[in-house]
Design an enzyme around this catalytic site. Structure first.
Site, mmCIF file in Angstrom:
data_model
loop_
_atom_site.group_PDB
_atom_site.id
_atom_site.type_symbol
_atom_site.label_atom_id
_atom_site.label_comp_id
_atom_site.label_asym_id
_atom_site.label_seq_id
_atom_site.Cartn_x
_atom_site.Cartn_y
_atom_site.Cartn_z
ATOM 1 N N LYS A 66 39.726 32.609 39.549
ATOM 2 C CA LYS A 66 40.658 31.594 40.066
ATOM 3 C C LYS A 66 40.042 30.191 40.054
ATOM 4 C CE LYS A 66 43.407 34.569 43.108
ATOM 5 N NZ LYS A 66 43.901 34.728 44.478
ATOM 6 N N GLY A 130 38.235 32.204 49.302
ATOM 7 C CA GLY A 130 39.340 31.725 48.473
ATOM 8 C C GLY A 130 40.700 31.952 49.097
#
Ligand code: NDP
Length: 272
Positions: A66, A130
């Site tokens: 990501k 995250g």
């Protein structure tokens, strides 16, 4: 005309994204081909470029890429910038890639579905990785009275909280009173572990939400249920919610119906 999508990750064989997006496509009568695409640390960027050159109309990105997707994108949405991570790539008219992060809205869609209103609430968010970064701004947009942020490594919580009103980093559990919603955004459950949050605080909360999901209750939810009886939810609804937002962005359509898809994915998860 069939539109092509994929999800990049490693590992990726377990991903429910193809199933979820095919269920959404059926709701609209869209023709879709959504595949899993394994990448590795050496070829992620090249694999994304190759697949978009071939035929992709969009892609999802999952662990561990990501942040690399964030660097790869030529434009970034405000949410993705806030999170420092991208889970959705959208091709632009100028052959670039717009990077979005739909995790936060995915969580909000699920909380809304569950009739959990954040306005004026006292919330505890556990974790500063995250997932926590991806949802924090969206949670604050809903105007909780206060959001306490706790992380095993406090420095990460301090960095995430910096400059944000209404976020208080937990350094002393005595400071927390009247917590109404606890959101676990740690990966502790993946190893069968629990974040070090006092039981009395968990037991007093009306609602507990674990972003992890599984066929059976997660270790965190099992623990909470062993000490008290708050309403407990896992993150499967968030998974479907973030996928719904990606779908909406790619197809420029209404948000797909989330509820029936959660039920179908839950059945598939349990049957696995
Ligand atoms: P990261 O690796 O980025 O962060 C992990 C976080 O968990 C850190 O805050 C870390 O603390 C904490 N942590 C890990 N182990 C422990 C432990 N034993 N005790 C206390 N804290 C611990 O992971 P993500 O943020 O990406 O993912 C977190 C969770 O959220 C995962 O379970 C993931 O599956 C889930 N998730 C669910 C989504 C959904 O759609 N439902 C979407 C995204 C994520 P420290 O900083 O101290 O290491």
């Amino acid at each position: 005309m069939t539109k092509h999508f994929c999800v990049f990750g490693n590992p990726i064989a377990h991903s429910y994204s193809p199933f979820i997006h095919e269920l959404f496509a059926r709701q609209f009568g869209h023709a879709i081909c959504y595949q899993r695409q394994l990448a590795n640390e050496y070829n992620f960027e090249a694999t994304v470029a190759r697949r978009f050159r071939q035929n992709l109309s969009g892609a999802n990105v999952t662990l561990p890429f990501k942040q690399r997707a964030f660097s790869l994108a030529t434009r970034i949405t405000a949410e993705a910038r806030d999170a420092g991570a991208v889970n959705t790539l959208i091709p632009t008219a100028t052959h670039g890639l717009l990077g979005a992060n739909t995790d936060g809205l995915g969580l909000l869609y699920d909380l809304k579905r569950l009739n959990i209103d954040l306005l004026g609430k006292r919330v505890l968010l556990i974790g500063a990785g995250g997932a926590a970064r991806g949802v924090l701004s969206n949670l604050l947009d809903e105007k909780p009275e206060v959001l306490w942020l706790y992380n095993r490594s406090q420095a990460k919580a301090d960095a995430l909280a910096a400059g944000r009103e209404r976020v208080r980093v937990v350094s002393n559990w005595q400071e927390l009173t009247g917590v109404e919603l606890v959101i676990n955004a740690t990966s502790a459950s993946l190893n069968g572990q629990l974040p070090a949050v006092p039981d009395n605080l968990l037991a007093a909360s009306a609602v507990v939400y674990d972003m992890m999901y599984a066929a059976t209750p997660t270790p965190f939810i099992r623990h909470v249920q062993s000490i008290a009886d708050p309403a407990c939810y896992d993150g499967l609804g968030m998974l479907v919610g973030q996928a719904a937002e990606s779908y909406r962005l790619w197809w420029n359509c209404e948000l797909p119906q989330i509820d029936p898809v959660i039920q179908q994915v839950r059945r598939a998860l349990v049957a696995q």
